[in-house]
Design an enzyme around this catalytic site. Sequence first.
Site, PDB file in Angstrom:
ATOM      1  N   CYS A   2     127.239 -64.187 -98.681  1.00 31.63           N
ATOM      2  CA  CYS A   2     128.470 -64.814 -98.823  1.00 31.63           C
ATOM      3  C   CYS A   2     129.395 -64.578 -97.779  1.00 31.63           C
ATOM      4  O   CYS A   2     129.346 -63.224 -97.175  1.00 31.63           O
ATOM      5  CB  CYS A   2     129.423 -64.728-100.132  1.00 31.63           C
ATOM      6  SG  CYS A   2     128.248 -64.911-101.614  1.00 31.63           S
ATOM      7  N   ARG A  27     125.698 -66.322 -91.846  1.00 34.61           N
ATOM      8  CA  ARG A  27     125.320 -65.427 -92.773  1.00 34.61           C
ATOM      9  C   ARG A  27     124.218 -66.216 -93.773  1.00 34.61           C
ATOM     10  O   ARG A  27     123.628 -65.524 -94.604  1.00 34.61           O
ATOM     11  CB  ARG A  27     126.658 -64.999 -93.433  1.00 34.61           C
ATOM     12  CG  ARG A  27     127.440 -64.141 -92.496  1.00 34.61           C
ATOM     13  CD  ARG A  27     128.759 -63.726 -93.149  1.00 34.61           C
ATOM     14  NE  ARG A  27     128.800 -62.923 -94.215  1.00 34.61           N
ATOM     15  CZ  ARG A  27     128.477 -61.587 -94.111  1.00 34.61           C
ATOM     16  NH1 ARG A  27     128.651 -61.255 -92.654  1.00 34.61           N
ATOM     17  NH2 ARG A  27     128.665 -60.806 -95.182  1.00 34.61           N
ATOM     18  N   TRP A  75     126.259 -67.895-101.051  1.00 33.23           N
ATOM     19  CA  TRP A  75     124.753 -67.778-100.987  1.00 33.23           C
ATOM     20  C   TRP A  75     124.215 -67.384-102.522  1.00 33.23           C
ATOM     21  O   TRP A  75     124.686 -66.303-102.938  1.00 33.23           O
ATOM     22  CB  TRP A  75     124.323 -66.599 -99.834  1.00 33.23           C
ATOM     23  CG  TRP A  75     122.759 -66.513 -99.701  1.00 33.23           C
ATOM     24  CD1 TRP A  75     122.268 -67.505 -98.915  1.00 33.23           C
ATOM     25  CD2 TRP A  75     121.933 -65.816-100.230  1.00 33.23           C
ATOM     26  NE1 TRP A  75     121.035 -67.090 -98.689  1.00 33.23           N
ATOM     27  CE2 TRP A  75     120.513 -66.073 -99.702  1.00 33.23           C
ATOM     28  CE3 TRP A  75     121.844 -64.902-101.142  1.00 33.23           C
ATOM     29  CZ2 TRP A  75     119.427 -65.505 -99.869  1.00 33.23           C
ATOM     30  CZ3 TRP A  75     120.605 -64.070-101.653  1.00 33.23           C
ATOM     31  CH2 TRP A  75     119.608 -64.677-100.747  1.00 33.23           C
ATOM     32  N   ASN A 101     132.143 -61.553-102.594  1.00 30.98           N
ATOM     33  CA  ASN A 101     131.025 -61.213-102.056  1.00 30.98           C
ATOM     34  C   ASN A 101     130.376 -60.012-102.584  1.00 30.98           C
ATOM     35  O   ASN A 101     130.977 -59.383-102.548  1.00 30.98           O
ATOM     36  CB  ASN A 101     130.897 -61.236-100.477  1.00 30.98           C
ATOM     37  CG  ASN A 101     129.728 -60.704 -99.913  1.00 30.98           C
ATOM     38  OD1 ASN A 101     128.553 -60.912-100.155  1.00 30.98           O
ATOM     39  ND2 ASN A 101     129.595 -60.362 -98.578  1.00 30.98           N
ATOM     40  N   GLY A 102     129.053 -60.108-103.105  1.00 29.43           N
ATOM     41  CA  GLY A 102     128.283 -58.877-103.644  1.00 29.43           C
ATOM     42  C   GLY A 102     127.795 -59.295-104.995  1.00 29.43           C
ATOM     43  O   GLY A 102     127.671 -60.485-105.229  1.00 29.43           O
ATOM     44  N   GLU A 481     106.561 -58.557 -85.294  1.00 31.04           N
ATOM     45  CA  GLU A 481     107.874 -59.104 -84.806  1.00 31.04           C
ATOM     46  C   GLU A 481     107.724 -60.634 -84.629  1.00 31.04           C
ATOM     47  O   GLU A 481     108.432 -61.659 -85.131  1.00 31.04           O
ATOM     48  CB  GLU A 481     108.504 -58.560 -84.006  1.00 31.04           C
ATOM     49  CG  GLU A 481     109.647 -59.091 -83.434  1.00 31.04           C
ATOM     50  CD  GLU A 481     110.855 -59.405 -84.421  1.00 31.04           C
ATOM     51  OE1 GLU A 481     110.786 -58.919 -85.873  1.00 31.04           O
ATOM     52  OE2 GLU A 481     111.961 -59.997 -84.190  1.00 31.04           O
ATOM     53  N   LYS A 485     108.951 -63.806 -86.574  1.00 32.41           N
ATOM     54  CA  LYS A 485     109.963 -64.971 -85.870  1.00 32.41           C
ATOM     55  C   LYS A 485     109.458 -66.343 -86.273  1.00 32.41           C
ATOM     56  O   LYS A 485     110.296 -67.288 -86.668  1.00 32.41           O
ATOM     57  CB  LYS A 485     110.000 -64.697 -84.354  1.00 32.41           C
ATOM     58  CG  LYS A 485     110.853 -63.796 -83.946  1.00 32.41           C
ATOM     59  CD  LYS A 485     112.370 -64.167 -83.745  1.00 32.41           C
ATOM     60  CE  LYS A 485     113.022 -63.505 -85.025  1.00 32.41           C
ATOM     61  NZ  LYS A 485     113.145 -62.275 -85.284  1.00 32.41           N
ATOM     62  N   GLU A 488     109.871 -67.529 -89.932  1.00 32.78           N
ATOM     63  CA  GLU A 488     111.090 -67.762 -90.812  1.00 32.78           C
ATOM     64  C   GLU A 488     112.026 -68.809 -90.195  1.00 32.78           C
ATOM     65  O   GLU A 488     112.729 -69.306 -90.926  1.00 32.78           O
ATOM     66  CB  GLU A 488     111.904 -66.141 -90.475  1.00 32.78           C
ATOM     67  CG  GLU A 488     112.482 -66.206 -89.129  1.00 32.78           C
ATOM     68  CD  GLU A 488     113.190 -64.627 -88.864  1.00 32.78           C
ATOM     69  OE1 GLU A 488     113.833 -64.395 -89.604  1.00 32.78           O
ATOM     70  OE2 GLU A 488     112.902 -64.307 -87.860  1.00 32.78           O
ATOM     71  N   HIS A 504      87.834 -57.153 -91.347  1.00 29.65           N
ATOM     72  CA  HIS A 504      87.641 -56.685 -92.866  1.00 29.65           C
ATOM     73  C   HIS A 504      88.261 -57.463 -93.859  1.00 29.65           C
ATOM     74  O   HIS A 504      88.415 -57.218 -94.852  1.00 29.65           O
ATOM     75  CB  HIS A 504      88.213 -55.151 -92.936  1.00 29.65           C
ATOM     76  CG  HIS A 504      88.015 -54.467 -91.836  1.00 29.65           C
ATOM     77  ND1 HIS A 504      86.675 -53.473 -92.343  1.00 29.65           N
ATOM     78  CD2 HIS A 504      88.231 -53.924 -90.655  1.00 29.65           C
ATOM     79  CE1 HIS A 504      86.354 -52.625 -91.054  1.00 29.65           C
ATOM     80  NE2 HIS A 504      87.388 -52.890 -90.238  1.00 29.65           N
ATOM     81  N   LYS A 603     121.938 -63.895 -92.918  1.00 29.74           N
ATOM     82  CA  LYS A 603     122.037 -63.021 -91.699  1.00 29.74           C
ATOM     83  C   LYS A 603     122.100 -61.598 -92.242  1.00 29.74           C
ATOM     84  O   LYS A 603     121.443 -60.622 -91.719  1.00 29.74           O
ATOM     85  CB  LYS A 603     123.120 -63.537 -90.598  1.00 29.74           C
ATOM     86  CG  LYS A 603     123.162 -62.670 -89.306  1.00 29.74           C
ATOM     87  CD  LYS A 603     122.006 -62.696 -88.604  1.00 29.74           C
ATOM     88  CE  LYS A 603     122.141 -61.966 -87.273  1.00 29.74           C
ATOM     89  NZ  LYS A 603     120.954 -61.947 -86.561  1.00 29.74           N
TER      90      LYS A 603
HETATM   91  C1  F6R Z   1     114.844 -61.438 -88.927  1.00 33.18           C
HETATM   92  C2  F6R Z   1     115.858 -60.823 -89.120  1.00 33.18           C
HETATM   93  C3  F6R Z   1     115.909 -59.956 -90.547  1.00 33.18           C
HETATM   94  C4  F6R Z   1     116.784 -58.525 -90.363  1.00 33.18           C
HETATM   95  C5  F6R Z   1     116.672 -57.733 -91.627  1.00 33.18           C
HETATM   96  C6  F6R Z   1     117.552 -56.538 -91.464  1.00 33.18           C
HETATM   97  O1  F6R Z   1     114.899 -62.277 -87.581  1.00 33.18           O
HETATM   98  O2  F6R Z   1     116.911 -60.960 -88.676  1.00 33.18           O
HETATM   99  O3  F6R Z   1     114.489 -59.595 -90.778  1.00 33.18           O
HETATM  100  O4  F6R Z   1     116.035 -57.912 -89.201  1.00 33.18           O
HETATM  101  O5  F6R Z   1     117.445 -58.624 -92.703  1.00 33.18           O
HETATM  102  O6  F6R Z   1     118.957 -56.716 -91.087  1.00 33.18           O
HETATM  103  P1  F6R Z   1     119.873 -55.694 -90.299  1.00 33.18           P
HETATM  104  O7  F6R Z   1     119.241 -55.449 -88.985  1.00 33.18           O
HETATM  105  O8  F6R Z   1     121.094 -56.309 -90.183  1.00 33.18           O
HETATM  106  O9  F6R Z   1     120.038 -54.513 -91.265  1.00 33.18           O
END
Ligand code: F6R
Length: 608
Positions: A2, A27, A75, A101-102, A481, A485, A488, A504, A603
Amino acid sequence: MCGIVGYTGKNQAAPILLDGLSKLEYRGYDSAGMAVFDGKTLRSEKTPGRLNALVEMTHDGKLLPGTLGIGHTRWATHGKPTRANAHPHFNAAGTVAVVHNGIIENYLDIRQRMEKKGFAFKSDTDTETLAVMLDYYYTGDPVETIIKVLHRVTGSYALGIIFADHPGELYAARKDSPLIVGKGKDGNYIASDVPAILKYTRDVYYIENEEIAKITEKDIVFFNIDAEEIKPELHTVEWDVNAADKGGYEFYMMKEMSEQPKVLRNTCEPRMKKGSIAFEELSKDADIIKKASKIHIVACGSAYHAGMTGKYVIEGMARIPVEVELASEFRYRDPVYTDDEIVIAVSQSGETADTLAAVKEAKAHGVPVWAIVNATGSSMTREADRTLYTFAGPEISVATTKAYSAQIAVFYMLAILFAKERGQLDANEEKSYVEDLKRLPEQVELLLGNKERVQKFANRYISARDVYYIGRGLDYAIALEASLKLKEISYVHAEAYAAGELKHGTISLIEKNTLVTAIVTQEALYDKTISNIVEVKSRGAFVMAVTNVGHSEIEENADFVVYIPTTNKYFANSLAIIPLQLFAYYVSAGKGYDVDHPRNLAKSVTVE
Ligand code: F6R
């Protein structure tokens, strides 16, 4: 998660709220709403879906006149993304408006209690219980009332509140969810994050846990939970005003990928002095660095993957055992600590609930905690003993790119520092690493310059159903990683495998034309990974390889190759990730997806 924006001042509030909320879209959210007070009527509009719908419904905010307002992007956690569940929430008389938010963990108990007292609820949310309680406990004094309510809730909250019998007054409170107060010229602001108000002010207060703010056009007064006035420090945000704009790019993700050379410079330069690495932030920790018996790295998602790179580099250079753990596991695992251990938390936002909880758990055991964080003044920077900032600037796209690159660069420098302080690295070796570090930005630029080639390849593979990423050692860390990418933002099933682990089990999934991306930057493991490429090729896979320049013989086995410039074995991840970020981006953009706002993702993950 949120987003909250609030304003009280001389100007019309609604356009400011809509503009601020648009800066918080990154976010992640699924409904939006706002409430604006003109001194007589408290009006509100809310809607499921994108913020644009709210902009249209309110005719750019014109239908909600007034100079005091709160806005929210939700959210969904409790209840579906419907109009009724969207914020703001109100008391029955419509005289108290709340955005939150929370998570209010005891909301069911409160709801039952309030229902017994005759209060009715219109939504499924936990937030509405706050609006109802603010009504029930109302004394005429907003701060006193807010405190009464906060004493009765457990969980996390960032709150923006308006009371209709207090025109011009905006109230805010926070616990374990981010909230800042901005001090402006024509009024004052609250927001979940700096980009929402950067256009209006750079002067911000970070509200601490269980603090309340009373905000009017001219004044901002803070109270602790005992209603005593407190005086927090005013901070100036250094971020460039344009940093939170798209700057002509179609998506923030492309803008942020393109900023990586600059981000690497900004993150490394302050720590490189005359061929040597020094962290001012750790100037009092020489003893901890020398004695460290083990390092725990805790993080989530991409930050966890950055930690994986950190593990290989620190163990390789400094010979200290490193354990990398998902923060959501670490926090509940009751980890065993022995003497002289360190916890390093990694987080772009500095607000991720699980990482924050892991930091608190380690601190409760007296373990020194360092945090590698991007967002200035975020909760983690206040919880950790030391903060090592990544100077990536605001990252808006949900999928991280530049912050990740900055995080791994901080790990390189930490590894050098540990190795040097513990006699594992002499001055010449250090100098040579520093030279390599200095070269990284232009090498990244070179790779970014070849993005059209990756785009063409991505277009060919746009309808891939499954993609496998394989690598060994540090290349495995990159595979993790790269696969995140892709999945997601493109919604393509992608998996990362330690190359030696394929046979395996997973190799049974490889069939004609399955795309396998092999990362082969580690010279010592080159032949081993080539054997794995041959294995998947002979089962029909189409192979994309990322390897070091000079290995053109790989084309005998790989169908598409990206060569990365020469660096030392530890820093190759910074280069290998670039084409793989680009590949994920182009698959997503090519499919016509909203690259910056992938479905279901937020985010800043401020709830568990
Ligand atoms: C993927 C991504 C997420 C964040 C994860 C941690 O592209 O951005 O996997 O890396 O949610 O977020 P932070 O770094 O803000 O703790």
